[in-house]
Design a protein around this motif. Sequence first.
Motif, PDB file in Angstrom:
ATOM      1  N   UNK A   3       7.231  85.448  14.519  1.00  0.00           N
ATOM      2  CA  UNK A   3       7.283  86.706  15.251  1.00  0.00           C
ATOM      3  C   UNK A   3       7.009  86.528  16.736  1.00  0.00           C
ATOM      4  N   UNK A   4       6.253  85.491  17.119  1.00  0.00           N
ATOM      5  CA  UNK A   4       5.893  85.309  18.528  1.00  0.00           C
ATOM      6  C   UNK A   4       6.934  84.483  19.271  1.00  0.00           C
ATOM      7  N   UNK A   5       7.541  83.527  18.626  1.00  0.00           N
ATOM      8  CA  UNK A   5       8.573  82.700  19.261  1.00  0.00           C
ATOM      9  C   UNK A   5       9.927  83.282  18.866  1.00  0.00           C
ATOM     10  N   UNK A   6      10.416  84.237  19.636  1.00  0.00           N
ATOM     11  CA  UNK A   6      11.655  84.905  19.300  1.00  0.00           C
ATOM     12  C   UNK A   6      11.425  86.077  18.372  1.00  0.00           C
ATOM     13  N   UNK A   7      12.465  86.906  18.232  1.00  0.00           N
ATOM     14  CA  UNK A   7      12.404  88.012  17.281  1.00  0.00           C
ATOM     15  C   UNK A   7      12.704  87.503  15.881  1.00  0.00           C
TER      16      UNK A   7
END
Length: 401
Positions: A241-245
């Motif tokens: 969730x934090x590295x890209x959608x």
Amino acid sequence: MTGGGGAVRSGIRFDQVTVAYGGNVVLDRLDLTVEPGEVMALLGPSGSGKTTALRAVAGFVRPASGRVHLGDRDVTALPPHKRGIGMVVQQYALFPHMRVRENVAFGLKARKVHKSEIPGRATEALELVGMGAYAERYPRELSGGQQQRVAIARALAIRPGVLLLDEPLSALDAQLRSGMLAELARLHRELPDVSILYVTHDQVEALTLADRIAVMDKARLQDCGTPQELYRRPRTEFTASFVGNANLLPVTVGSGSVAFAGTRLELSTGEAAEGSTATLCVRPHLVGLGDGPNALRGTIAEVQWRGSTHRLHVDVDGHRVKADLRELRETPALGAEVTLHFAPDDAVLLPVGAGVAQPSTALCPQSPDGLDFQARRGGPSHALKAMGEIEDKTVTGGARG
């Protein structure tokens, strides 16, 4: 200063480093190695421990336990000025009463470099960052991007083996930030012996610059790998969730497949015990509209136009599934029934709690000796080419914590 002309090859090693203030642990047993010549990004939200880790390397905080090494030296007890590190902070910290040349020369004078060498090394550092023509100006006469270049020149003038960058671009607007990313990538190609530890909460910066990314959250290392590895095969829901959608879909594991919202979905990779619950990660730009493998039926709940893409939010049995689609001739109406699909190879199965309790050494082992990061580096957009939704994050300003 280019190539091997003066910089000392040096890496960074955190050995079970813990930092605590009172009874509050702000960095928990960090094991991490930054190889000579590597760009390692510490990526995470505010309060994740990333800046504390950088400050432990700089010598501004003393670990409660564990050791910090630069190359083969244990520097845990050394004061900052004896570590030979270059550092650039968010607000640049230039001296307003000094001209640009004097600002760059300040660190050289503090380190008692011979007086005859200082003018040449200051000029060399300014030329390296494209600021040679501004040597006689004061900081107030420079733009934010120019001040940042001067701060970097000052850090490089001492010819450090390690360069620490703490949110160096966060004070710049989007256009300047994009230009400085390209400049930092170019700069490191010209200084292949310098190890860089780059702290940021902005995934675009991390994906653009880093050879590897260490993902931090709640004072601990959560995941680590190359930009492509973390994007395509994250180990944890937090990384996904934090590295890209990401679409994070709750599933029940079967034999060679999973069940989501009453639909059987095929997978190519992933391990979890049959009958267990898990999370399925699918990137929105890998979800297609219309019939195909792993088809999901739902209704349009929201449509967002994002310039190069439309993002569809589709309600599938009470779960929102996102799809980023290019060149839609007709925008589906709200409430319309649609079919989404994705390839088995494009989904990643994440067992519940995956990676969270693992020790740092399992998440980010030391890289093989002699790994040539320069040979692997393909320029300032080497990671972005493989990631179809990153322009989305550029528009929205990145994943801020």
